[in-house]
Design a protein around this motif. Structure first.
Motif, PDB file in Angstrom:
ATOM      1  N   SER A 242      -8.769 -15.688 113.467  1.00 56.74           N
ATOM      2  CA  SER A 242      -7.223 -16.238 112.827  1.00 56.74           C
ATOM      3  C   SER A 242      -6.977 -16.523 111.364  1.00 56.74           C
ATOM      4  CB  SER A 242      -6.952 -17.582 113.499  1.00 56.74           C
ATOM      5  OG  SER A 242      -5.828 -18.137 112.978  1.00 56.74           O
ATOM      6  N   ALA A 243      -6.450 -15.540 110.894  1.00 57.98           N
ATOM      7  CA  ALA A 243      -6.352 -15.777 109.422  1.00 57.98           C
ATOM      8  C   ALA A 243      -5.619 -17.088 108.856  1.00 57.98           C
ATOM      9  CB  ALA A 243      -5.597 -14.405 108.755  1.00 57.98           C
ATOM     10  N   LEU A 244      -4.507 -17.364 109.672  1.00 52.83           N
ATOM     11  CA  LEU A 244      -3.925 -18.484 109.142  1.00 52.83           C
ATOM     12  C   LEU A 244      -4.852 -19.867 109.190  1.00 52.83           C
ATOM     13  CD1 LEU A 244      -0.460 -17.971 111.183  1.00 52.83           C
ATOM     14  CD2 LEU A 244      -1.148 -17.516 108.629  1.00 52.83           C
ATOM     15  N   LEU A 245      -5.763 -19.893 110.151  1.00 51.29           N
ATOM     16  CA  LEU A 245      -6.557 -20.845 110.342  1.00 51.29           C
ATOM     17  C   LEU A 245      -7.599 -20.712 109.143  1.00 51.29           C
ATOM     18  CD1 LEU A 245      -7.255 -21.789 114.047  1.00 51.29           C
ATOM     19  CD2 LEU A 245      -5.979 -23.063 112.370  1.00 51.29           C
ATOM     20  N   ALA A 246      -8.149 -19.674 108.916  1.00 46.02           N
ATOM     21  CA  ALA A 246      -8.793 -19.321 107.646  1.00 46.02           C
ATOM     22  C   ALA A 246      -8.568 -19.808 106.230  1.00 46.02           C
ATOM     23  CB  ALA A 246      -9.261 -17.840 107.560  1.00 46.02           C
ATOM     24  N   ILE A 247      -7.049 -19.571 106.280  1.00 49.28           N
ATOM     25  CA  ILE A 247      -6.332 -19.809 104.826  1.00 49.28           C
ATOM     26  C   ILE A 247      -6.606 -21.604 104.824  1.00 49.28           C
ATOM     27  CG2 ILE A 247      -3.869 -20.119 103.875  1.00 49.28           C
ATOM     28  CD1 ILE A 247      -3.676 -17.307 104.880  1.00 49.28           C
ATOM     29  N   MET A 248      -6.280 -22.237 106.040  1.00 46.62           N
ATOM     30  CA  MET A 248      -6.066 -23.652 105.816  1.00 46.62           C
ATOM     31  C   MET A 248      -7.337 -24.275 105.610  1.00 46.62           C
ATOM     32  SD  MET A 248      -4.052 -26.763 108.191  1.00 46.62           S
ATOM     33  CE  MET A 248      -5.080 -26.818 109.486  1.00 46.62           C
ATOM     34  N   SER A 249      -8.479 -23.581 106.271  1.00 45.27           N
ATOM     35  CA  SER A 249      -9.887 -23.935 106.365  1.00 45.27           C
ATOM     36  C   SER A 249     -10.387 -24.020 104.686  1.00 45.27           C
ATOM     37  CB  SER A 249     -10.511 -23.221 107.253  1.00 45.27           C
ATOM     38  OG  SER A 249     -11.711 -23.777 107.131  1.00 45.27           O
ATOM     39  N   MET A 250      -9.890 -22.838 104.209  1.00 42.39           N
ATOM     40  CA  MET A 250     -10.397 -22.352 102.946  1.00 42.39           C
ATOM     41  C   MET A 250      -9.778 -23.590 101.755  1.00 42.39           C
ATOM     42  SD  MET A 250      -9.534 -19.091 100.532  1.00 42.39           S
ATOM     43  CE  MET A 250      -7.636 -19.447 100.203  1.00 42.39           C
ATOM     44  N   ALA A 251      -8.478 -23.960 102.033  1.00 35.77           N
ATOM     45  CA  ALA A 251      -8.247 -25.004 101.324  1.00 35.77           C
ATOM     46  C   ALA A 251      -8.784 -26.362 101.633  1.00 35.77           C
ATOM     47  CB  ALA A 251      -6.521 -25.144 101.362  1.00 35.77           C
TER      48      ALA A 251
END
Length: 390
Positions: A242-251
């Motif tokens: 899940s790229a969207l979860l990866a994006i939030m996790s990165m932040a």
């Protein structure tokens, strides 16, 4: 194209200001702008913009999720850990079950068509929920109990879960086989997305600590990285990620390992969101065809209300062992109802696939956006000071 953007922004600003004067959420004005300028009314939006609408909405969603991650405090979220995990999938499951129970006798469709319809309706909208939860957190309402953090995190994972269920249902409807791995991939996609995002965020914070870069350059690096994460998801569809979860996790990792930078970046992302919000909701409005709604009318409203009732029961079950009081539970139930972006993205797909339920799914999706996005936003904005502790 530039003229279309001028119309979109100018009319959007005017209608949003009118809505604020009437004590209504500004997104109603933005959606109304899209409906007026869109292809179904005045047709003043350039076709190239409409062709790019999926990418533009994706960029807006990236900004939303990055802002969410930069605002999210994991220590506060741990206080409602069990409930936060359950919120990721239990309310969506309840709503899908509710739609499957009432849609066949009410709309005379098959159980599989009802499952497809339910999976489209079951997703909540990060575009509506996340900015409001960030605002509530910044003002200090409900943060000690972890309420906005729980809703914010749950809404982001909820969409991933629902999209997998939708894909499985449409695969069955087209006569293809769905095996157990389709559902096993759900937790793998969530965990892998979180792990990759956290690792990338950690490495980027170390880079930013070593190199002296302007915050604007850091935002460019973060945005470029999020685009690459989305590209990885698209290029390798067989890998559950899940790229969207990866994006939030990165932040979130940026917040954890470099909190002073996260505060500065959040301030700048808030400015980016001002523009992204207009683009997102105007394009959502432009995708709405009112003519479809006239074919189902009152029955669709009953279906939506029944589904939302089941969703609220699901939220209550998630909160059974939590320490939240009655008012806080009511707020959490209300905050988990708005729908917009996922319905705009998934609604047209069954029709494009030639499924018998295609027109119905599209019409109900449009109605869900029109009813729940403005009403849910209005309810959150009006009630959080009354229901949450400051």
């Amino acid at each position: 194209m530039l003229t279309s953007f001028a119309y979109m922004f100018l009319l959007g600003i005017i209608l949003s200001a009118i809505c604020k004067k009437l004590h209504l959420p500004s997104l109603i004005g933005m959606m109304a702008t899209g409906m007026l300028l869109g292809p179904y009314v005045l047709n003043c939006i350039d076709g190239q913009i409409l062709e790019m609408s999926d990418d533009l909405r994706q960029i807006a969603l990236i900004i939303i999720l990055t802002r969410a991650g930069l605002s999210l405090n994991l220590h506060e979220l741990k206080s409602v850990g069990r409930s936060a995990i359950l919120m990721c999938f239990v309310p969506a499951c309840f709503e899908i079950i509710g739609v499957m129970l009432i849609a066949p006798p009410l709309l005379h469709i098959s159980l599989l068509d009802a499952a497809i319809l339910g999976s489209v309706l079951a997703a909540v909208s990060p575009a509506v929920i996340v900015p409001r939860m960030i605002q509530i957190m910044n003002q200090g309402y409900g943060t000690k109990q972890g309420i906005p953090q729980m809703v914010l995190a749950g809404a982001s994972v909820d969409d991933v879960f629902v999209i997998v269920i939708f894909t499985a249902c449409t695969t069955l409807a087209t006569g293809n086989h769905v095996d157990a791995t389709s559902f096993i991939n759900v937790p793998i996609s969530i965990l892998l997305g979180i792990a990759v995002g956290f690792l990338v965020g950690y490495l980027l914070t170390k880079l930013f600590q070593l190199l002296h870069l302007r915050d604007t350059i850091k935002i460019m690096i973060l945005m470029s990285t999020t685009f690459l994460l989305l590209q990885i998801q698209d290029q390798f569809p067989n890998i559950p990620f899940s790229a969207l979860l990866a994006i939030m996790s990165m932040a979130i990792a940026t917040k954890q390992f470099y909190s002073t930078l996260a505060s500065r970046l959040q301030f700048r992302y808030d400015h980016l969101w001002v523009v992204a919000e207009f683009v997102l909701f105007i394009l959502v409005g432009a995708s709405i065809n009112i003519a479809y709604i006239q074919t189902i009318g009152v029955l669709a409203i009953l279906l939506l209300l029944f589904g939302l009732l089941f969703r609220m029961v699901g939220v209550l079950i998630c909160l059974v062992k939590s320490k939240l009081n009655r008012k806080e539970r009511i707020f959490t139930m209300i905050a988990y109802t708005p729908k917009a972006t996922v319905q705009a993205a998934l609604g047209p797909i069954p029709l494009s696939m030639g499924l018998a339920c295609g027109n119905l799914v599209l019409a109900v999706s449009i109605l869900a956006i029109l009813l729940t996005a403005p009403l849910g936003a209005f309810a959150i904005d009006s009630l959080y000071k009354k229901l949450l502790q400051h």
